[in-house]
Motif scaffolding. Structure first.
Motif: not given
Length: 412
Positions: A60-61, A63-64, A75
């Motif tokens: 997720r990190s 992708r951000e 987030r």
């Protein structure tokens, strides 16, 4: 570590930090925010983490970080807005603010823990510095002018402001918010006693009238409801400052700077003046007609995050029903919303319209709503700064899309 205990691969704190590209202390910040779960090693070698959960967070990190321009997101575990409702750390925010004082709501937002009876106290030295600085301003200075100067003065008086540990930042926050209130000029000497809560101290800075318990309860509710509201423009400014590791006072100053823009903080002032005009003219229709004829937006209506009525407005209107002096202003506000609804405006009351009912009915100035908003939102700004201090520094650095003339150009 990297064992198979419990049926899944486990990682040590060091391995987890390396995989996520953060410091070990940040790993535990993820745990406190509910983004990771830890398990104490039975032989006392520290904590371990589920490898699959860590890898999902790392993905997720990434992708951000790789998100293209126009898809920037942040987030946060603080505020969720969905289906015309909003929650603070998973708890219904309207119910929380209705049940607990502003200070208790702030503590919940900061720590995820309820602190019954929490009180914020301004230390003498920062308070004195802030009062001197505010007193030196021209008489026509606005509320945000005073608050910005008070924040700067309080920062200079705090030698620990550069310590960005959670304990230090929260200590500064618990002192800064009452310092902001205490630095504002009193409109009337406090002839009445009190329990030390912030709402009572703020009341004397907003109106000359003596408070009654019901009016104070509405003010306290408003403070709690306004504590945070996801990534508003001022909150994003705070997170950008915190990403550059600005101390919490500087981060709050960034929020106040954005708040002073006419498209953000001035809405309450405009709604107050409109409501006064409706009361003076005896009806909403001619006032609304003039706004529309001039091509101006009718203040206090509509919110891009809610299809229906702003839940903060709904909660305040319900509480204002029990306030006898609010009757005329409340009727005027509902008439404004009704006129727009009959003409197919599709806009519902927002929190600024509800705040204007409070400020008008309690003898407050048009700027009172702006003051109330800024003081309340300081708690939310601190919460977002705390989150951002746990992220990769300077991550909020988008690339500019140059659209000027291609070089080389002749020297002017």
């Amino acid at each position: 570590m990297d064992d198979q205990d419990g049926g899944g691969r486990r990682l040590s704190t060091r391995q987890t930090a390396e995989l996520l590209g953060v410091k070990p202390a940040t790993v535990y910040a993820y745990v406190s925010r509910g983004q990771l779960t830890s398990r104490r090693d039975p032989v006392g070698r520290g904590s371990s983490f589920d490898a699959g959960e860590v890898e999902a967070l790392a993905l997720r990190s990434r992708r951000e970080a790789a998100a293209p321009t126009g898809e920037f997101s942040v987030r946060t575990s603080l505020t969720l807005i969905d289906s015309d409702r909003f929650w603070f750390r998973g708890v219904d925010a309207v119910e929380l603010a209705s049940r607990y004082r502003y200070e208790e709501v702030a503590e919940w937002l900061w720590t995820g823990k309820l602190v019954p009876g929490a009180l914020f106290t301004a230390p003498p030295e920062p308070l004195a510095a802030a009062r001197r600085a505010v007193a030196a301003l021209p008489e026509h200075s606005g509320p945000v002018d005073r608050l910005r100067v008070a924040v700067a003065a309080a920062a200079v008086a705090d030698p620990l402001r550069f310590d960005l540990s959670e304990e230090s930042v929260l200590g500064s926050a618990r002192c800064l918010i009452p310092t902001l209130v205490g630095a504002l000029p009193e409109l009337a000497a406090q002839r009445w006693g009190g329990d030390g809560r912030l709402a009572r101290r703020l009341w004397a800075r907003l109106t000359e009238r003596e408070p009654d318990p019901d009016a104070l309860a509405v003010l306290d509710l408003a403070l709690g409801l306004l504590t945070d509201h996801d990534l508003a423009a001022s909150t994003l400014a705070v997170r950008v400052a915190a990403s550059a590791r600005a101390h919490p006072y500087a981060a709050v100053s960034a929020g106040l700077g954005a708040l002073e823009g006419p498209l953000h903080g001035a809405a309450g002032r405009l709604a107050h003046r409109m409501l006064v005009e409706v009361l003076e003219r005896g009806g909403a229709a001619p006032v609304v007609a003039e706004y529309l004829r001039a091509g101006r937006r009718v203040p206090g209506l509509g919110h891009r995050l809610y299809r229906g009525e702003d839940p903060r407005a709904t909660a305040l209107f319900a509480r204002l029903e029990g306030l006898e002096q609010a009757g005329p202003a409340l009727a005027a506000a509902r008439e404004v919303a009704g006129v727009m609804a009959r003409h197919g405006g599709g806009l519902h009351a927002n929190v600024d319209l509800a705040l204007s009912v409070l400020t008008v009915s309690c003898g407050m100035a048009a700027e009172a709503g702006e003051t109330l908003f800024a003081v309340a939102r300081t708690a939310g700004w601190i919460a977002h700064a705390l989150e951002e201090y746990q992220e990769r520094p300077l991550r909020m650095r988008p690339s500019g899309q140059y659209i000027g003339p291609r070089p080389p150009q002749p020297m002017p």
